[in-house]
Design an enzyme around this catalytic site. Structure first.
Site, PDB file in Angstrom:
ATOM      1  N   GLU A 182      17.938  -2.315  -3.035  1.00 20.91           N
ATOM      2  CA  GLU A 182      18.754  -3.389  -2.471  1.00 20.91           C
ATOM      3  C   GLU A 182      19.849  -3.852  -3.422  1.00 20.91           C
ATOM      4  O   GLU A 182      19.624  -4.729  -4.262  1.00 20.91           O
ATOM      5  CB  GLU A 182      17.881  -4.606  -2.108  1.00 20.91           C
ATOM      6  CG  GLU A 182      18.701  -5.743  -1.495  1.00 20.91           C
ATOM      7  CD  GLU A 182      17.933  -7.039  -1.286  1.00 20.91           C
ATOM      8  OE1 GLU A 182      16.781  -7.149  -1.755  1.00 20.91           O
ATOM      9  OE2 GLU A 182      18.491  -7.942  -0.659  1.00 20.91           O
ATOM     10  N   LYS A 236      18.552  -1.215   1.511  1.00 22.51           N
ATOM     11  CA  LYS A 236      18.742  -2.575   2.031  1.00 22.51           C
ATOM     12  C   LYS A 236      20.069  -3.064   1.481  1.00 22.51           C
ATOM     13  O   LYS A 236      20.282  -3.062   0.266  1.00 22.51           O
ATOM     14  CB  LYS A 236      17.592  -3.475   1.578  1.00 22.51           C
ATOM     15  CG  LYS A 236      17.796  -4.948   1.941  1.00 22.51           C
ATOM     16  CD  LYS A 236      16.489  -5.721   1.868  1.00 22.51           C
ATOM     17  CE  LYS A 236      16.700  -7.199   2.097  1.00 22.51           C
ATOM     18  NZ  LYS A 236      15.458  -7.932   2.269  1.00 22.51           N
TER      19      LYS A 236
HETATM   20  P1  13P Z   1      18.108 -13.090   3.088  1.00 22.90           P
HETATM   21  O1  13P Z   1      18.030 -12.395   4.418  1.00 22.90           O
HETATM   22  O2  13P Z   1      17.758 -14.544   3.147  1.00 22.90           O
HETATM   23  O3  13P Z   1      19.387 -12.805   2.367  1.00 22.90           O
HETATM   24  O4  13P Z   1      16.943 -12.496   2.196  1.00 22.90           O
HETATM   25  C1  13P Z   1      16.684 -11.150   2.219  1.00 22.90           C
HETATM   26  C2  13P Z   1      16.193 -10.727   0.920  1.00 22.90           C
HETATM   27  O5  13P Z   1      15.113 -10.204   0.806  1.00 22.90           O
HETATM   28  C3  13P Z   1      17.060 -10.916  -0.242  1.00 22.90           C
HETATM   29  O6  13P Z   1      16.583 -10.162  -1.293  1.00 22.90           O
END
Ligand code: 13P
Length: 340
Positions: free
Chosen positions: A177, A219
């Site tokens: 991510e 992600k």
């Molecule tokens: P948000 O959807 O609130 O941005 O959080 C997702 C997430 O896991 C951030 O690391």
């Protein structure tokens, strides 16, 4: 776990219009969420809240996995069932956040590098025994005056690849991510440019460290106007630019892409995902969700920390989960917001 099992896990995370519920807020972050309902962040309050999210009746229809925090994977439901088991019993895969947070990046003011590699092999082995099927590592890329630097993008990409390798070695699917933050005053064009650079550095680091792309989930942020930008791109443009950026920079063999919500309102996060899927039925990967705030916000508000509100809170979560599941198929309409 064999390669076939890793592949099956990665596929199952994004199949049949299902997505991931992120409930892996660190203790300081969940504290901020509780502040909005004037609730003290005690271990029991955190447990009670995660209990209602995890045991939500009907959730499994829309949710394939949940990302837990270290404290949460060690906690149990009120009847004593460990949370990971409670998920597995419903057919929902437990995931775990394994980074230890984004820290100041040395010599680079206002930029962050995510830490957590030291001891990660041993931690992953333990998480595996606790039931984790996938893991998440979040890197933060900030847009501002003369940032992000290439150094920050490269250092974070390198760390993401090192984490991903350790996950695959342990038989856990890595959810990589890199989040380009949406808090600044930048245009959508600049977000596109930075997201493109980030994806390019990420996939080149994954490749150079021999990470199996077929066993990795991405992600990522949507390509979107910064919150403070005076011109806000509309739903269609966010969908178009996001898909264009992904098609250009993400290998087709990746099993799936999920989005974070990053501070978007619940309804916009759903509308953006829906537009992407409605207009692009032929993409090489499923586009799904892994929201934290955009799934949980109405739920926590309905809950207010009170046992008598658990059912209403669970209904609110189920509604958002259903809307986003439909958005994975391009079948969501904003009319559904008033229907429940
Ligand atoms: P948000 O959807 O609130 O941005 O959080 C997702 C997430 O896991 C951030 O690391």
């Amino acid at each position: 776990m064999s390669a076939a099992e890793l592949e099956a896990t990665a596929k199952a995370m994004v199949e049949n219009g299902k997505g991931i519920l992120a409930i892996d807020e660190s203790t300081p972050t969940i504290g901020k969420r509780f502040d909005t309902i004037n609730l003290e962040s005690t271990e029991e309050n955190r447990r009670a809240y995660r209990d209602l999210l995890i045991t939500n009746p009907g959730g499994k229809e829309y949710i394939s996995g949940m990302i837990l925090f270290d404290e949460t994977i060690r906690q149990s439901t009120s009847d004593g069932t460990p949370f990971a088991k409670a998920l597995i019993d419903q057919g929902i895969m437990p995931g775990i956040k394994v980074d230890t947070g984004a820290k100041e990046f040395a010599l680079h003011p206002n930029e962050k590098i995510t830490e957590g590699l030291d001891g990660l092999r041993d931690r992953l082995a333990e998480y595996k025994t606790l039931g984790a099927k996938f893991a998440k590592w979040r890197a933060v890329i900030t847009i501002g005056d003369n940032i992000p630097s290439q150094a920050c993008i490269d250092a974070n990409a390198h760390a993401l690849a090192r984490y991903a390798g350790l996950c695959q070695e342990a038989g856990i699917v890595p959810m990589v991510e890199p989040e380009v933050l949406m808090d600044a005053d930048n245009t959508i064009e600049l977000c596109y440019e930075v997201t493109e650079k980030t994806l390019s550095a990420l996939f080149s680091a994954l490749k150079s460290q021999d990470i199996s792309i077929e066993h990795t989930i991405l992600k990522i942020n949507m390509v979107i106007s910064g919150k403070q930008c005076s011109t806000q791109a509309d739903v269609q443009e966010v969908a178009d630019q996001t898909v264009r950026c992904l098609v250009k920079n993400v290998p087709a063999e990746l099993p799936g892409i999920v989005f974070l919500s990053g501070g978007q309102s619940e309804e916009l996060a759903t509308a953006h995902l829906n537009a992407m899927n409605a207009n692009n039925p032929e993409l090489p990967w499923p586009l799904s969700f892994s929201y934290g705030r955009a799934l949980q916000a109405p739920c926590i508000k309905a809950w207010e920390g009170k046992a008598e509100n658990v059912e209403a809170a669970q209904k609110a979560l189920l509604h958002r989960s259903k809307c986003n599941s439909l958005a994975c198929k391009g079948e969501y309409s904003s009319d559904m917001e008033n229907a429940s």
